[in-house]
Design a protein around this motif. Structure first.
Motif, PDB file in Angstrom:
ATOM      1  N   CYS A 195      28.738 -18.995 -29.960  1.00 13.29           N
ATOM      2  CA  CYS A 195      29.773 -20.062 -29.630  1.00 13.29           C
ATOM      3  C   CYS A 195      29.510 -21.379 -30.558  1.00 13.29           C
ATOM      4  O   CYS A 195      28.558 -21.993 -30.232  1.00 13.29           O
ATOM      5  CB  CYS A 195      30.182 -20.331 -28.447  1.00 13.29           C
ATOM      6  N   PRO A 225      35.132 -26.025 -28.505  1.00 12.95           N
ATOM      7  CA  PRO A 225      34.760 -24.439 -28.712  1.00 12.95           C
ATOM      8  C   PRO A 225      35.816 -24.002 -30.158  1.00 12.95           C
ATOM      9  O   PRO A 225      36.945 -24.033 -30.026  1.00 12.95           O
ATOM     10  CB  PRO A 225      35.119 -23.885 -27.392  1.00 12.95           C
ATOM     11  N   ALA A 264      25.602 -16.789 -26.522  1.00 17.14           N
ATOM     12  CA  ALA A 264      26.856 -16.339 -25.985  1.00 17.14           C
ATOM     13  C   ALA A 264      26.937 -16.070 -24.437  1.00 17.14           C
ATOM     14  O   ALA A 264      27.962 -16.634 -23.820  1.00 17.14           O
ATOM     15  CB  ALA A 264      27.349 -14.570 -26.513  1.00 17.14           C
ATOM     16  N   ARG A 267      36.516 -20.871 -31.058  1.00 16.05           N
ATOM     17  CA  ARG A 267      36.726 -19.290 -31.024  1.00 16.05           C
ATOM     18  C   ARG A 267      37.607 -18.852 -32.054  1.00 16.05           C
ATOM     19  O   ARG A 267      38.007 -17.544 -32.092  1.00 16.05           O
ATOM     20  CB  ARG A 267      37.222 -18.796 -29.636  1.00 16.05           C
ATOM     21  N   ALA A 299      27.492 -19.485 -22.870  1.00 14.28           N
ATOM     22  CA  ALA A 299      28.518 -20.454 -23.489  1.00 14.28           C
ATOM     23  C   ALA A 299      29.445 -21.172 -22.389  1.00 14.28           C
ATOM     24  O   ALA A 299      29.574 -22.410 -22.383  1.00 14.28           O
ATOM     25  CB  ALA A 299      29.440 -19.670 -24.333  1.00 14.28           C
TER      26      ALA A 299
END
Length: 359
Positions: A53, A140, A115, A142, A118
Motif C-alpha cells: 500500500c 492511501p 499489504a 489504491r 495496511a
C-alpha cells in the motif's frame, strides 16, 4: 473477501499457482520457484507488488508527523527523492510495521507499507494524527500499481520498455526515487540485487507488465521473493519482527535514531529496555532444512530461528535467528530439527548480495 491486484488475471493466464497472502490473491510461482530465483540472481525478473500500500502523507505538518511516528529520522531526508527504511513502533517498543519513506518535496512524502498490515497501519497513523492535532493527511493510493524489476539486467530491460525514464534514473543512487511523467521510479528492492521499483497508475499496469514480458522479463512469484530476500538478509514482517519484538532484537538497530533529542513513539521503551538478543545468520552444517520457530542451543543460552529456507544460490540451508547476546560469528550452535540436533555455523545476517555469496 480476498483482494486482487490489477494484474490478477494476467498471473492466471501465465499459469501461476495462486495463494492467499495477507488477504490478497497472489502468485506463489509460475511453474518453478527455483528457476525464478536464479533468473533474478543471474539476469532479471519482475514482481507484482501492487498489494503493498502506497500512502501519500502531505500537509504543513507532514514532516513533524513522520518525525514523531517512526523510529528513523526523516529529518535526514534533505534531497527530494531520497528514501529511508524504518518502522512504526508502539509505546512498548514493538514493531507496528516496517516501511519505506520517500521524500517527494517539502510537505509531501510517499510511504509504502505492508499489504497484510495496511488496514491496521492506516488506522494507527490516523489515530496519531488526531491525537497530535497535526495539519497533515494520510491518503492511501489504491489507484496505483507497483511493479518491481530486479536483477543485474533489470534496469536495461526497464529502459528498453520505458526509454523516457532512462535519463532521469540512470544515475539515481540506491534508495532514491524520481518521478517521470506518470511513473514513480525508485532504486529500492527486496532481493539484494540491482533494480527498480516502478509505481504507476493501475490503468497502465497491464500494458507495462505485457511490455516487460515481450522484452523477455520473466514473472517471479512470492516463493522466490522469499528466498531472495532471506539470502539478502532482509526482514519479513510477521516472522522476523512484530508488535511484540523490539527492532533492537530484530537486527534493525540501524533504522532507529536514539542519538538525537527527537522523541518518537516507542523511544522511551527502547531506552528503558536495551537490546536482549543478537540477530544473526545461520548456515546449516548437517543435512536438513532450517525453518522459522526452530529452537537454537548455544554456549550462551537458547535462541530461535525467525526465518529459514534452503538457499538456491548457496545450495545449503540458511536462517535468520535471535540468539543470546555474546554469540560470536563463526561459532557452532545446534538447531532442533524434528528429533535431531543439527549443527549450524553462525554468520552475519546477510548471505548473498549482487549474486555473490558473502559467507
Amino acid at each position: 473477501m480476498t483482494q486482487k491486484t490489477v494484474l490478477n488475471e494476467m498471473h492466471r493466464r501465465l499459469g501461476a499457482k495462486m495463494v492467499d497472502f495477507g488477504g490478497w490473491d497472489m502468485p506463489l510461482h509460475y511453474g518453478s520457484q527455483i528457476e525464478e530465483h536464479h533468473a533474478v540472481r543471474r539476469d532479471c525478473g519482475m514482481f507484482d507488488v501492487s498489494h503493498m500500500c502506497a500512502l501519500d502523507v502531505a500537509g504543513p505538518d507532514a514532516k513533524t508527523f513522520l518525525l514523531r511516528l517512526i523510529a528513523n529520522n526523516v529529518g535526514r531526508l534533505q534531497t527530494p527523492g531520497k528514501a529511508l527504511y524504518s518502522a512504526m513502533l508502539n509505546p512498548s517498543g514493538g514493531v507496528v510495521d516496517d516501511l519505506i519513506v520517500y521524500f517527494v518535496e517539502d510537505g509531501q512524502y510517499r510511504v509504502v507499507i505492508n499489504a497484510g498490515t495496511a488496514e491496521k497501519d492506516i488506522a494507527w497513523m490516523n489515530a496519531r494524527l488526531a491525537e497530535w492535532n497535526l495539519a497533515a493527511t494520510c491518503l492511501p493510493r489504491r489507484d496505483l500499481a507497483i511493479i518491481a524489476v530486479q536483477g543485474p539486467n533489470a534496469k536495461s530491460r526497464v529502459w528498453q520498455v520505458l526509454p523516457e525514464t532512462r535519463a532521469a534514473s540512470e544515475a539515481l543512487p540506491p534508495f532514491h526515487s524520481i518521478s517521470v511523467g506518470d511513473y514513480f521510479v525508485a532504486t529500492t528492492g527486496y532481493t539484494g540485487e540491482d533494480g527498480l521499483e516502478i509505481t504507476l497508475p493501475a490503468s497502465k499496469a497491464q500494458a507495462f507488465w505485457q511490455a516487460l514480458l515481450d522484452a523477455g522479463v520473466p514473472p517471479i512469484g512470492l516463493g522466490a521473493r522469499d528466498t531472495l530476500r532471506l539470502e539478502a538478509g532482509m526482514n519479513l514482517y510477521g516472522q522476523d519482527m512484530d508488535e511484540n519484538v523490539s527492532p533492537l532484537d530484530a537486527g534493525l538497530t540501524w533504522t532507529v535514531d536514539l542519538s538525537s533529542d527527537r522523541d518518537f513513539v516507542g523511544k522511551a521503551a527502547l531506552l528503558a529496555q536495551p537490546q536482549r538478543y543478537d540477530f544473526l545468520g545461520l548456515v546449516l552444517l548437517d543435512r536438513g532444512v532450517l525453518r522459522a520457530h526452530q529452537s537454537v542451543t548455544s554456549e550462551h543460552g537458547d535462541g530461535e530461528i525467525t526465518s529459514g529456507t534452503f538457499s538456491p544460490t548457496l545450495q545449503t540451508s540458511i536462517a535468520l535467528a535471535r540468539l543470546p547476546l555474546g554469540t560470536a560469528i563463526g561459532e557452532t550452535v545446534h538447531v532442533a530439527v524434528r528429533d535431531k540436533q543439527l549443527a549450524a555455523r553462525v554468520t552475519k545476517p546477510r548471505f548473498v548480495r549482487n549474486g555473490r555469496g558473502l559467507i
